[in-house]
Design an enzyme around this catalytic site. Structure first.
Site, PDB file in Angstrom:
ATOM      1  N   LEU A   1       0.870  -1.171   0.000  1.00  0.00           N
ATOM      2  CA  LEU A   1       0.000   0.000   0.000  1.00  0.00           C
ATOM      3  C   LEU A   1       0.907   1.220   0.000  1.00  0.00           C
ATOM      4  CD1 LEU A   1      -2.603   1.632   0.238  1.00  0.00           C
ATOM      5  CD2 LEU A   1      -2.557   1.219   2.709  1.00  0.00           C
ATOM      6  N   GLU A   2       0.802   2.027  -1.039  1.00  0.00           N
ATOM      7  CA  GLU A   2       1.599   3.240  -1.185  1.00  0.00           C
ATOM      8  C   GLU A   2       0.756   4.442  -0.744  1.00  0.00           C
ATOM      9  OE1 GLU A   2       4.459   5.114  -4.693  1.00  0.00           O
ATOM     10  OE2 GLU A   2       2.545   4.217  -5.268  1.00  0.00           O
ATOM     11  N   ILE A   3       1.064   4.972   0.438  1.00  0.00           N
ATOM     12  CA  ILE A   3       0.333   6.133   0.954  1.00  0.00           C
ATOM     13  C   ILE A   3       1.065   7.394   0.500  1.00  0.00           C
ATOM     14  CG2 ILE A   3      -0.242   7.384   3.078  1.00  0.00           C
ATOM     15  CD1 ILE A   3      -0.979   4.746   4.331  1.00  0.00           C
TER      16      ILE A   3
END
Length: 496
Positions: free
Chosen positions: A253-255
């Site tokens: 998950l790339e925030i």
């Protein structure tokens, strides 16, 4: 084949290993399977087979002595050190370095019940979040709910969960066509069409029903977060949560934050991702963020190699030998030629110095011609390859001669021919060098917090060089000076 089948029968293997001819055949077939699975990038399977073979031929003690020697050798390989590093780096990304949020999110509203939206809903519900899944149409909503159910049902059929567990998870997902209950949501995740104006309109509309403390996360894969946040009544509550497809299988998950994102918003987004079971990296907003931005020049290099006459199957083979899980030509088909064209257009505009120019323009034009001819990749049955959709991924495929002709005709006249004897190693290194160069720019530009996030994001996002522990560790092992020297040589070969 029949002999190999007999050797696979329980009870016969031990007996067969005592017969020299059958033993040699057994390990020959095993080595072939291991090579196909690893492309030779991981020495451990072959060392293990050598140990078993030694024990089978000379006795248990000889096998154990061989094992001790091989274990010592393996412990000093770059693969061992890289994978150990990757493990500890992944563990670091499973902690919230921003601290725990003051109030944890328990109810999440999701906008859009397509492939991404339904996947996000399913994986959050599996971790006991209450989900409000909204779509614009009853047809789309039904399809999304059915997709989540079908994914969970696979687990039931594989006996990974009970039917009652599947039903309990689905009960946490409330499908709807309106904003009812959105005032209870602690976070809203938007997964609508990748268009800036659409996302701004959805944000403005949704905020009317959100409580002031709720955060708004967009699942955009490349649009700058600040450009979306300007439509918000409170831009500090807007953040990017870029999931990778399929959501239930991809760990990363790339925030993505923009300059105005508050610490509280980041804390909440990271906490949601970690509780969802994701490996989380936090990066600053820029066109393409980390993963898409770094991958784009690599894909541009792949297209350039095809334009200059490298056959797609050779390009795939060379890139897999260098450690990519999917061949570079196949990757374009898997992503979708139309998506690749869209990304290449945006990235060449955002980073003209490294991703623009005549080569890029001609490459985009070739992709556009392919899209016009409905060569969209695997999803359309034709892309760089022709697929038998009835057989799925198990079906054979051949190169799409018409698509390849479009690509080779797009080659700029001024671009020199590749060296006649270009090696697979150089083909693979060209691709890796472009990716590594861009990710170093991401670190220099402050997009990345540290090389750890870059390695984790690259491995778990696109499978880049896991045998080294990621691109930054690759640079350390290969040698920065040596890589620069190789890039200078490639530049000269390209007429630079």
């Amino acid at each position: 084949q029949s002999t190999w089948a007999l050797l696979s029968v329980p009870g016969l293997t031990a007996a067969a290993l005592r017969v020299p001819f059958l033993r040699d055949l057994f390990f020959q077939k095993a080595a072939e399977k291991a090579m196909k699975a690893t492309a030779g990038n991981y020495p451990a399977p072959f060392a293990i087979m050598d140990c078993i073979k030694e024990g089978a031929a000379k006795g248990l003690k000889a096998g154990l002595d061989k094992e001790a020697i091989e274990f010592g050798k393996l412990s000093q390989t770059h693969q061992s050190k890289g994978l150990i590093s990757l493990f500890f780096n992944q563990q670091a990304c499973k902690k919230n370095r921003f601290g725990a949020p003051a109030s944890r999110a328990n109810t999440v509203a999701i906008l859009g019940a397509g492939l991404m939206g339904s996947g996000i809903a399913q994986t959050l519900a599996q971790r006991e979040f209450q989900i409000l899944l909204k779509d614009a149409s009853a047809k789309g909503l039904t399809a999304g709910l059915n997709m989540a159910y079908a994914n969970l049902d696979k687990g039931v059929k594989k006996r990974a969960m009970l039917g009652i567990d599947r039903d309990r998870i689905m009960s946490r997902i409330k499908g709807q066509l309106d904003y009812g209950g959105f005032e209870r949501a602690d976070a809203v995740i938007e997964a609508v069409f990748e268009d800036l104006e659409v996302k701004r309109r959805v944000l403005r509309e949704t905020e009317k029903y959100m409580k002031p403390s709720a955060i708004f996360a967009t699942n955009t894969s490349a649009l700058p977060i600040k450009d979306i946040a300007v439509a918000s009544r409170d831009p500090s509550k807007v953040i990017g949560m870029h999931y990778f497809s399929p959501v239930d299988k991809m760990q990363l998950l790339e925030i993505v934050t923009h300059e105005g994102t508050s610490k509280e918003t980041i804390q909440t987004a990271v906490d949601i991702g970690l509780r969802q079971g994701k490996t989380v990296i936090v990066v600053k907003s820029c066109p393409g963020f980390l993963v898409v931005r770094s991958l784009s020049p690599m894909q541009g290099e792949a297209l350039s190699l095809l334009m200059r006459g490298i056959e797609p199957k050779r390009l795939d083979s060379a890139s897999k030998k260098f450690g990519w899980p999917v061949g570079a030509a196949t990757l374009l088909d898997e992503v979708g030629v139309d998506v690749g064209m869209h990304v290449a257009t945006n990235m060449s505009s955002a980073y003209p110095e490294r991703m623009g120019g005549d080569n890029a323009e001609r490459g985009v034009a070739a992709l556009k011609e392919m899209v016009d001819k409905k060569f969209l990749g695997r999803k359309g049955g034709k892309g760089i390859y022709v697929y038998d959709l009835k057989k799925g991924k198990k079906g054979g495929r051949e190169v799409n001669a018409e698509a390849l002709s479009i690509i080779t005709k797009a080659c700029p006249p001024a671009l020199p021919k590749l060296p006649a004897q270009i090696s697979d190693a150089d083909i693979g290194l060209r691709l890796v060098a472009r990716y590594a160069n861009e990710i170093v720019h991401c670190l220099e530009d402050g997009i990345l917090h540290s090389p750890v996030d870059g390695d984790v994001g690259s491995v778990f996002g696109v499978g880049c060089l896991p045998q080294y522990g990621g691109p930054f560790r690759f640079i350390d092992v290969f040698g920065a000076a040596k890589l620069i020297e190789a890039m200078a040589r490639f530049q000269k070969e390209d007429g630079g």
